[in-house]
Enzyme design. Structure first.
Site, PDB file in Angstrom:
ATOM      1  N   ASP A  18       0.814  -1.227   0.000  1.00 30.75           N
ATOM      2  CA  ASP A  18       0.000   0.000   0.000  1.00 30.75           C
ATOM      3  C   ASP A  18       0.844   1.272   0.000  1.00 30.75           C
ATOM      4  OD1 ASP A  18      -3.027  -0.582   0.358  1.00 30.75           O
ATOM      5  OD2 ASP A  18      -2.076  -2.031   1.690  1.00 30.75           O
ATOM      6  N   GLU A  33      -0.163   9.543   1.522  1.00 28.31           N
ATOM      7  CA  GLU A  33      -0.847  10.530   2.377  1.00 28.31           C
ATOM      8  C   GLU A  33      -1.047  10.032   3.804  1.00 28.31           C
ATOM      9  OE1 GLU A  33      -5.302  10.902   1.984  1.00 28.31           O
ATOM     10  OE2 GLU A  33      -4.858  13.012   2.084  1.00 28.31           O
ATOM     11  N   ASP A  34      -1.264   8.726   3.923  1.00 28.90           N
ATOM     12  CA  ASP A  34      -1.599   8.187   5.240  1.00 28.90           C
ATOM     13  C   ASP A  34      -0.443   8.231   6.220  1.00 28.90           C
ATOM     14  OD1 ASP A  34      -4.291   7.608   4.732  1.00 28.90           O
ATOM     15  OD2 ASP A  34      -3.709   5.858   3.561  1.00 28.90           O
ATOM     16  N   ARG A  65       0.936  -1.678   7.203  1.00 26.33           N
ATOM     17  CA  ARG A  65       1.395  -0.404   6.655  1.00 26.33           C
ATOM     18  C   ARG A  65       2.375   0.329   7.588  1.00 26.33           C
ATOM     19  NH1 ARG A  65      -2.912   3.194   3.823  1.00 26.33           N
ATOM     20  NH2 ARG A  65      -0.898   3.966   3.100  1.00 26.33           N
ATOM     21  N   ARG A 106      -8.993   3.183  11.695  1.00 26.46           N
ATOM     22  CA  ARG A 106      -7.543   3.387  11.570  1.00 26.46           C
ATOM     23  C   ARG A 106      -6.984   4.417  12.564  1.00 26.46           C
ATOM     24  NH1 ARG A 106      -5.934   1.606   6.383  1.00 26.46           N
ATOM     25  NH2 ARG A 106      -7.222  -0.237   5.956  1.00 26.46           N
ATOM     26  N   HIS A 138     -11.805   6.398   5.562  1.00 27.23           N
ATOM     27  CA  HIS A 138     -11.121   7.609   6.024  1.00 27.23           C
ATOM     28  C   HIS A 138     -12.035   8.821   5.871  1.00 27.23           C
ATOM     29  CE1 HIS A 138      -7.135   5.502   4.918  1.00 27.23           C
ATOM     30  NE2 HIS A 138      -7.104   5.685   6.219  1.00 27.23           N
ATOM     31  N   CYS A 186      -4.902  10.537  -1.400  1.00 18.60           N
ATOM     32  CA  CYS A 186      -4.059   9.504  -0.763  1.00 18.60           C
ATOM     33  C   CYS A 186      -2.720   9.321  -1.446  1.00 18.60           C
ATOM     34  CB  CYS A 186      -4.735   8.140  -0.731  1.00 18.60           C
ATOM     35  SG  CYS A 186      -6.272   7.983  -1.505  1.00 18.60           S
TER      36      CYS A 186
HETATM   37  C1  CIR Z   1      -5.706   0.920   2.878  1.00 22.47           C
HETATM   38  O1  CIR Z   1      -6.658   0.181   3.111  1.00 22.47           O
HETATM   39  O2  CIR Z   1      -5.022   1.425   3.769  1.00 22.47           O
HETATM   40  C2  CIR Z   1      -5.354   1.236   1.446  1.00 22.47           C
HETATM   41  N1  CIR Z   1      -5.651   0.093   0.633  1.00 22.47           N
HETATM   42  C3  CIR Z   1      -6.107   2.443   0.944  1.00 22.47           C
HETATM   43  C4  CIR Z   1      -5.663   3.701   1.618  1.00 22.47           C
HETATM   44  C5  CIR Z   1      -6.306   4.913   1.019  1.00 22.47           C
HETATM   45  N2  CIR Z   1      -5.818   6.084   1.657  1.00 22.47           N
HETATM   46  C6  CIR Z   1      -6.498   7.204   1.793  1.00 22.47           C
HETATM   47  O3  CIR Z   1      -7.659   7.273   1.412  1.00 22.47           O
HETATM   48  N3  CIR Z   1      -5.902   8.212   2.398  1.00 22.47           N
END
Ligand code: CIR
Length: 253
Positions: free
Chosen positions: A57, A62-63, A82, A129, A158, A245
């Site tokens: 991922d 961004e996360d 992650r 999360r 999110h 993201c």
């Molecule tokens: C996840 O589940 O963490 C990733 N597959 C998708 C993350 C998307 N991030 C976001 O919207 N900021």
């Protein structure tokens, strides 16, 4: 404006997903290149971070950080697979210079996708999360901002899946998702319920990058005065991702 993006790893077809749809990694790479190009068209200086195949991922960069003003909080993502994504982000943010970079310690968890800065507020989703300690860490590091916690419905990954900043005091909000009273100080541009995926856009100045295939949202953005660049995000959508993201924006101003 600088944007950090992280390349799509070979393992992207193993990314976390609630859709169960098969991901085409080569197509994702083409779409990622389109995203980078769209950012460049908006005058953003894009810096690419290398992918790591051990982190499927990792392109959802961004996360891994919440940057506001001269302060950056490197997050502790809520998905265990992650957690190691933050190392590259921390290196990049420290390497940029001029930023006060802070970390998040366990058991706090927080994903950047849950954090939305609008003026002097930072809205933060309490989600699967992002936990209470993550919210507290955000408030401590970004103490110059008013942090507004938002309880997310269980089916929303999110905060920014359903609302995104348009600059100034404007937000783009999907109908029937969050209570609009939360955004009482803001002007809301509405996304119709059937197009809720399109509520996540990257807006800079008078321009917005949005997901293609959502004509009513595109029309609403044009009506709101934006020059709109639609891009295909189908492969990222299969992994529950959208547009914000894929980058960490750092305002050099
Ligand atoms: C996840 O589940 O963490 C990733 N597959 C998708 C993350 C998307 N991030 C976001 O919207 N900021």
């Amino acid at each position: 404006m600088i944007a950090f993006v992280r390349d799509v790893p070979d393992s992207f077809d193993q990314a976390l997903s609630t859709t169960g749809q098969a991901i085409d990694v080569a197509a994702a790479r083409r779409q990622h290149a389109g995203y980078v190009q769209a950012l460049s068209w908006l005058g953003v200086e894009v810096r690419r971070l290398k992918a790591d195949a051990a982190l499927p991922d990792c392109c959802f960069v961004e996360d891994t950080a919440v940057v506001a003003g001269r302060r950056a909080l490197v997050t502790r993502p809520g998905a265990v697979s992650r957690l190691d994504e933050i190392d590259e982000t921390r290196r990049a943010l420290v390497g940029l210079g001029g930023l006060d970079v802070h970390m998040t310690e366990p058991p706090a968890t927080i994903d950047g996708g849950d954090c939305m800065r609008v003026g002097r507020w930072i809205y933060v989703g309490r989600s699967a999360r992002t936990n209470e300690l993550g919210v507290a860490r955000l408030a401590a590091v970004h103490h110059g901002y008013e942090v507004v916690p938002v309880d997310l419905p269980a089916d929303v990954l999110h905060l920014k899946c359903v609302v995104s900043p348009l600059g100034g005091a404007r937000v783009l909000l999907a109908r029937d998702t969050l209570d609009p009273k939360l955004f009482a100080g803001c002007e809301i541009v509405w996304v119709p319920t059937a197009e809720s995926y399109a509520a996540n856009v990257v807006a800079l100045g008078g321009a917005a990058i949005c997901a293609s295939g959502f004509p009513r949202t595109q029309a609403a953005l044009v009506e709101a005065g934006f020059r709109v660049t639609p891009i295909d995000t189908s492969e990222f959508r299969k992994a529950d991702g959208a547009l914000t993201c894929l980058s960490i924006l750092v305002d050099e101003g």
